[in-house]
Design a protein around this motif. Structure first.
Motif, mmCIF file in Angstrom:
data_model
loop_
_atom_site.group_PDB
_atom_site.id
_atom_site.type_symbol
_atom_site.label_atom_id
_atom_site.label_comp_id
_atom_site.label_asym_id
_atom_site.label_seq_id
_atom_site.Cartn_x
_atom_site.Cartn_y
_atom_site.Cartn_z
ATOM 1 N N THR A 189 5.305 11.501 2.036
ATOM 2 C CA THR A 189 5.416 10.062 2.274
ATOM 3 C C THR A 189 6.164 9.756 3.570
ATOM 4 O OG1 THR A 189 7.455 9.931 0.946
ATOM 5 C CG2 THR A 189 5.378 9.536 -0.192
ATOM 6 N N PHE B 93 1.492 7.372 -6.390
ATOM 7 C CA PHE B 93 0.422 8.355 -6.582
ATOM 8 C C PHE B 93 0.918 9.767 -6.269
ATOM 9 C CE2 PHE B 93 -2.991 10.866 -4.573
ATOM 10 C CZ PHE B 93 -3.841 11.003 -5.656
ATOM 11 N N ILE B 94 1.582 9.939 -5.136
ATOM 12 C CA ILE B 94 2.089 11.252 -4.740
ATOM 13 C C ILE B 94 3.147 11.737 -5.728
ATOM 14 C CG2 ILE B 94 3.373 12.512 -2.980
ATOM 15 C CD1 ILE B 94 0.505 11.951 -2.214
ATOM 16 N N LEU C 250 0.831 -1.212 0.000
ATOM 17 C CA LEU C 250 0.000 0.000 0.000
ATOM 18 C C LEU C 250 0.867 1.264 0.000
ATOM 19 C CD1 LEU C 250 -2.891 -0.944 2.452
ATOM 20 C CD2 LEU C 250 -2.942 -0.837 -0.049
ATOM 21 N N TYR D 35 0.838 4.293 -2.756
ATOM 22 C CA TYR D 35 0.667 5.674 -2.313
ATOM 23 C C TYR D 35 1.841 6.539 -2.764
ATOM 24 C CZ TYR D 35 0.569 9.652 0.927
ATOM 25 O OH TYR D 35 0.582 10.911 1.464
ATOM 26 N N TYR D 36 3.052 5.986 -2.678
ATOM 27 C CA TYR D 36 4.255 6.695 -3.100
ATOM 28 C C TYR D 36 4.174 7.047 -4.587
ATOM 29 C CZ TYR D 36 9.251 7.596 -3.814
ATOM 30 O OH TYR D 36 10.454 8.164 -4.138
#
Length: 232
Positions: free
Chosen positions: A135, A86-87, A79, A83-84
């Motif tokens: 992050t 996406f950012i 996950l 997320y990394y």
């Protein structure tokens, strides 16, 4: 060297979180024979071994990355890894606009403004710092005093680092700080969205590893940056 100083820094840079990479397993090949019964048995055995390999790989990946880890042809993600990415992409869109503005400025002034290409390097550094901020991935840098002493001497240097993960580039930039520096990158990265534009607009050094001529040009380009006071 009269051009610059090569500094070796012993220490560690440890991320608070990391994405996961894993080598892909090899699928056993099925063996065909004249006996259909034996062929069916071999195929069933291969499928069974294949399933066991998959379970073994996923078990190891989830031990490292948590139960939500998934495996793909490009590597494994948990996950945090998703997320990394996406950012990095969202920030990359703003970064792309900034780099395009720099590119237009250099075209308009025919390269007479910001000859050392400090602006795109600064925008790239901002992207890396914000990425680590959102992050919570700021590294711990040891022996920074070595770099402080070097900066006080106002001499450029060549920084040599290991390259083991996606985080290495922003970590290296964070260790160097808000300085003008150029990366040496393989030619293939010029085709990667965002990264490729940053490499080209920022005046970073690109090398074709299959070409001896390109390797010599890379050496000369790196030496020229060092002579002009720019870190490499």
């Amino acid at each position: 060297s009269s051009v610059g100083k090569v500094v070796g820094v012993q220490g560690t840079i440890t991320p608070s979180s990391t994405a996961i990479h894993s080598p892909l397993f090899h699928t056993p090949k099925k063996i065909k024979t004249s006996s259909s019964l034996f062929a069916t048995s071999s195929a069933a055995t291969a499928d069974s071994n294949d399933n066991e390999d998959k379970r073994s790989v996923m078990s190891k990946l989830r031990d490292e990355g948590g139960k939500f880890t998934i495996n793909t042809k490009k590597g494994a993600f948990n996950l945090f890894g998703l997320y990394y990415c996406f950012i990095a992409t969202v920030l990359g869109l703003v970064w792309f606009v900034e780099l395009s503005a720099c590119q237009f400025l250099y075209w308009l002034t025919r390269g007479k403004v910001d000859k050392k290409r400090r602006l795109p390097i600064t925008f790239s550094h901002v992207w890396g710092v914000l990425l680590m901020f959102f992050t919570k991935g700021f590294p711990k840098v040891e022996n920074r005093e070595i770099l402080v002493d070097l900066y006080q001497s106002k001499r450029p240097a060549m920084y040599v680092a290991n390259h083991n993960s996606w985080l290495d580039i922003p970590y290296l930039g964070y260790a160097i700080g808000w300085k003008n520096y150029k990366m040496v990158a393989k030619n293939e990265l010029g085709k990667v969205p965002f990264i490729g534009k940053a490499i080209k607009v920022g005046g970073n050094v690109m090398v074709d590893r299959a070409s001896r001529k390109s390797q010599i040009q890379t050496l000369k380009a790196g030496m020229n940056w060092l002579k002009n006071g720019v870190n490499l």
